[in-house]
Design a protein around this motif. Structure first.
Motif, short mmCIF file in Angstrom:
data_model
loop_
_atom_site.label_atom_id
_atom_site.label_comp_id
_atom_site.label_asym_id
_atom_site.label_seq_id
_atom_site.Cartn_x
_atom_site.Cartn_y
_atom_site.Cartn_z
N LEU A 1 -4.07 8.31 6.79
CA LEU A 1 -3.49 7.06 7.27
C LEU A 1 -2.03 7.23 7.71
N MET A 2 -1.36 8.27 7.22
CA MET A 2 0.01 8.54 7.67
C MET A 2 0.03 8.80 9.18
N SER B 1 1.93 11.07 0.07
CA SER B 1 2.46 11.37 -1.26
C SER B 1 3.46 12.50 -1.17
N GLU B 2 4.06 12.84 -2.32
CA GLU B 2 4.97 13.99 -2.36
C GLU B 2 4.20 15.30 -2.44
N SER C 1 -3.32 14.07 0.56
CA SER C 1 -3.74 12.92 -0.24
C SER C 1 -5.24 12.72 -0.04
N LEU D 1 0.86 -1.19 0.00
CA LEU D 1 0.00 0.00 0.00
C LEU D 1 0.89 1.24 0.00
N GLU D 2 0.52 2.22 -0.83
CA GLU D 2 1.25 3.50 -0.83
C GLU D 2 0.40 4.49 -0.04
N LEU D 3 0.95 5.01 1.04
CA LEU D 3 0.21 5.99 1.85
C LEU D 3 0.92 7.33 1.78
#
Lengths: 486, 338
Positions: free
Chosen positions: A193-194, A183-184, A188, A179-181
């Motif tokens: 979720l971070m 972003s740059e 998001s 899963l990618e949580l």
């Protein structure tokens, strides 16, 4: 070795090079504990994967066989968060130690979880940047562990904790999915979720890549050392600084016992007769520093400072800091063992909490040395004991527990930056109600329905809290009867 | 709430209603929280304020201003009804965001009710606190889909001694380059935007540091600084006139959208009235590492938020079930799936 583990290792040996799987007792030994060495347990096996695909496959297999997984970075944690399980896998991420990308324009660094905290700041210093969270273990602790614990440091009053300085993570789930949580970009879509992952103590997923926010290095700094004749004056000075609108880069306090211990060790030139000293660091561009410094000096005098020293050179500034940075090893020289606490309190209660700690110290017959991040009210009382004296470790732990309970009583928390792990799991019963702890379990369940990720840490079961409550009553002094606990 | 949970009655949480336009429309019994009102505790020397969710933002800001402090995430205050609860539930942050952080960075704790009707407290009133999962920051920006915030504890900051606005007429690419160059240096920038051909930079901090930086930057000081208030409170024409309005969040180094009216956050946020079809816009923005929100709809019938990938959406649904198992809270406001 249980059958599930045997089958798992057989299958893993098809997947991983032989030297990435450790099962013999002698080689397992270094993994039996983290920085909280009072708790030790040999893991079922240690795995040292080298690729993301291997980690995914390990997670798939563990999930399939119902084998629990404890992730480990540098192993410097102070709450036993990486304490292994006898029937589990210890997943060491130290081979993931590459800085993948540095973007000086966006001021980001994408790193693997096994990269050491200090290595990031070293790698980006050439661009005039740094990574702000600086836990005192920064030469050894890893970014993966920092995310797991939401680590702080001496500069987090001004620059924030890990949660404020991490942009994105690549997470491997308990089922082995990626899963990618985050972003740059600066936000998001969907839930944050971070925030949930940071500080989750390895209970929700395995962090495999982290995008860190970098800050411009301040062009200058000014360190001050201020001595006080009473703890109350020092506490009030801290409160006044903040109330006057100054946010120092660092504001640290040490009590007399600590000052003596470090002075003997590093000869920083600390005044031995001070009841407490403050180390204050101001940073920014020159104009900013001068303005802040002049106001600080005025304020400190108004707060009855016995001595105000302004470092006249970077060397002198480093010397002022040297004592604070050596506080733990210095205490290690005067005591056989020490137990480091991590409560946080509203700053206005500093003096009161310190005198309560002194009372408890007398009651338990164990000396306590106090050093703390005064600016944000994060205390690190060090309880001195000798493990070779029967019962002394238990007494130290009980004293520590009572200090933390007092922190909760005055409106604070049991852990400011070290995490709950196994160490403070009983105190979680005091800080949170049954319903709150159940909510934590439900959140974990959303990520890890079989409870395989670092089980038994961070959030106690209802049963454990019921037993802990009973123990308290048994001693004949039920604490905080007004708090809901059952 | 327990009754609503038992009967599975959908509830729509409502504060001052100033941000009704934001998010997907959702139906249900209104749950008015404006009666939870007032400052619960505030001690300026702790840099922490605890305030009931229904308290008007203006009241919170007045209280803080009296002690020379402020909400550093600069939430937009659309009108006098806007509440602090709404600011936290939407998580919207103003021009200072790239330098001092978003709303969630300042959230220290909440007292809330979950979808089961249980009253729960997470976090606390201290700046450093790592006991338990960070549910209070998870609730920030969750649009009321996970719980009803009763009161919230926030970190606040001292007001800057001086604040000035600088302006320069220059083409977009030069403005972006200017911002990127200066953002890498330790100078007190607190806002950087591009609107109607003008780059504007705001500086906040100690007077000596601000004046020194302004001189070195070489832009023209602007007498009237009301632009920043209009930007923050979204009262520029762009926000109030008709047509769908897109909010496009991008990495600062990504190519700027072809068609936009305002660039904020030093190049990380674009506001656009583009008529590009939603799907195409979103694909394009996603390929650049960002996302697009249909901020004000005005008749365009598409989901407000960029769709999530399957794995992430499933996790969102499981988290929703963990906090609101009957799915009664602001159903569909963020995504139609929950």
């Amino acid at each position: 070795m249980p059958d599930a583990m045997k089958t798992l290792i057989e299958q893993l040996s098809q997947l991983l090079p032989a030297d990435c799987i450790i099962t013999d007792e002698e080689s397992l030994r270094p993994y039996e504990c983290d920085g909280l060495s009072a708790y030790r347990q040999l893991p079922g096996c240690v795995l040292l994967p080298e690729t993301l695909a291997q980690v995914q496959e390990i997670m798939r297999l563990c999930h399939q066989h119902g084998v629990p997984v404890v992730a480990r970075g540098g192993g410097t944690g102070l709450s036993g968060g990486a304490l292994p399980l006898a029937e589990g896998v210890l997943l060491s991420l130290t081979k993931f130690n590459r800085i993948l990308h540095i973007d000086p324009v966006q001021r980001l660094a994408r790193v693997e979880p096994g990269v050491r905290n200090l290595a990031v700041s070293e790698a980006v210093a050439g661009y005039g940047l740094f990574y702000a969270p600086d836990p005192s273990s920064q030469i050894a602790c890893t970014i993966g562990g920092n995310v797991a614990e939401n680590s702080g440091g001496v500069h987090c009053l001004k620059y924030g904790l890990t949660v404020h300085n991490v942009m994105a993570v690549k997470l491997v789930t308990v089922e082995g999915e990626v899963l990618e949580l985050g972003s740059e970009a600066l936000d998001s879509p969907g839930l944050d979720l971070m925030a949930l992952i940071t500080g989750s103590e390895g209970m929700l997923g395995i962090v495999m890549e982290v995008t860190l926010k970098l800050l411009p290095l301040p062009s200058g700094e000014q360190v001050m050392l201020v001595a006080f004749d009473t703890i109350e004056d020092a506490g009030n000075a801290v409160t006044r600084v903040i109330a006057e609108g100054i946010i120092p880069a660092g504001l640290e306090m040490m009590d007399n016992a600590c000052v003596r211990a470090v002075e003997e060790f590093v000869h920083a030139g600390y005044p031995l007769d001070a009841a407490a000293i403050l180390i204050c660091e101001l940073d920014g561009i020159d104009e900013e520093i001068t303005a802040q410094r002049d106001r600080m000096v005025e304020l400190m005098r108004a707060c009855h400072a016995a001595d105000v020293r302004i470092a006249t050179s970077p060397e002198e500034g480093r010397r002022f800091w040297a004592g604070r940075k050596a506080a733990f090893p210095a205490v290690g020289r005067i005591a056989t063992d020490y137990y480091c606490m991590d409560g946080t309190i509203p700053k206005k209660h500093l003096a009161g909490v310190l005198s309560r700690i002194a009372e408890l110290s007398k009651e338990y017959g164990l000396a306590v040395v106090n050093v703390f991040h005064a600016g944000d009210g994060n205390l690190h009382p060090l309880i001195l004991y000798d493990i070779s004296h029967p019962g002394e470790l238990e007494r130290a732990e009980e004293l520590g527990g009572r200090i933390l309970e007092h922190c909760v009583e005055v409106g604070g928390t049991i852990t400011g930056e070290h995490g709950v792990g196994v160490e403070k799991i009983n105190q979680m019963c005091i800080q949170f109600s049954d319903a709150e702890r159940q909510q934590f379990h439900a959140i974990k369940h959303a990520f890890d329905a079989k409870t395989l990720l670092n089980p038994g840490k961070a959030v106690p079961t209802l049963k454990r809290c019921a037993e802990f409550g009973a123990m308290h009553v048994h001693r004949g002094e039920m604490k905080f009867p007004d708090l809901e606990r059952f | 709430m327990r009754a609503a949970c038992a009967a599975r009655t959908p509830l729509v949480i409502r504060g001052g209603g100033s941000k009704d336009f934001y998010g997907n429309p959702c139906k249900g019994e209104p749950l008015d929280v404006t009666s939870c009102r007032g400052v619960v505790s505030y001690d300026p020397s702790e840099l922490v304020i605890t305030v009931a969710a229904g308290t008007p933002l203006m009241e919170v800001e007045q209280t803080l201003a009296a002690a020379h402090q402020y909400l550093a995430f600069e939430p937009p205050v659309h009108n006098e009804h806007a509440t602090i609860g709404g600011a936290i539930a939407t998580g919207l942050s103003g021009p200072r965001r790239p330098w001092t952080g978003p709303a969630r960075d300042f959230v220290l704790g909440v007292d809330c009710i979950n979808g089961r009707g249980e009253r729960l407290k997470f976090g606390g009133q201290v700046i450093k606190n790592v006991a338990g999962y960070d549910v209070s920051r998870l609730l920030t920006g969750s649009l009321g889909t996970l719980g009803v915030i009763l009161d919230v504890s926030l970190k606040v900051l001292p007001q800057a001694e001086t604040e000035i606005s600088l302006i320069a007429d220059m083409p977009l690419d030069r403005a972006r380059k200017f911002i990127q160059d200066w953002s890498g240096r330790p100078v007190p920038i607190s806002g950087a935007c591009y609107y109607q051909g003008n780059l504007r930079i705001r500086l906040s901090g100690y007077e000596s540091a601000v004046m020194h930086t302004a001189t070195v930057m070489g832009l023209t000081p602007e007498e009237n600084t009301s632009f920043w208030q209009q930007l923050r409170h979204q009262s520029l024409d762009l926000f109030t006139t008709g047509g769908p309005l897109w909010r496009i969040s991008l990495p600062v180094t990504a190519t700027a959208p072809e068609d936009f009216q305002l660039m904020d956050w030093g190049g990380a946020l674009y506001w656009s009235k583009t008529d590009m079809p939603a799907e195409r816009l979103r694909d394009r923005v996603k390929s650049l590492g960002g996302h697009a929100t249909l901020y004000r709809d005005n008749g365009l019938n598409v989901p407000r938020f960029q769709p999530l990938d399957n794995g992430l959406l499933a996790l969102h649904q499981r988290l929703k079930a963990a906090l609101d198992p009957s799915g009664i809270l602001n159903r569909g406001r963020m995504y139609s799936e929950f």
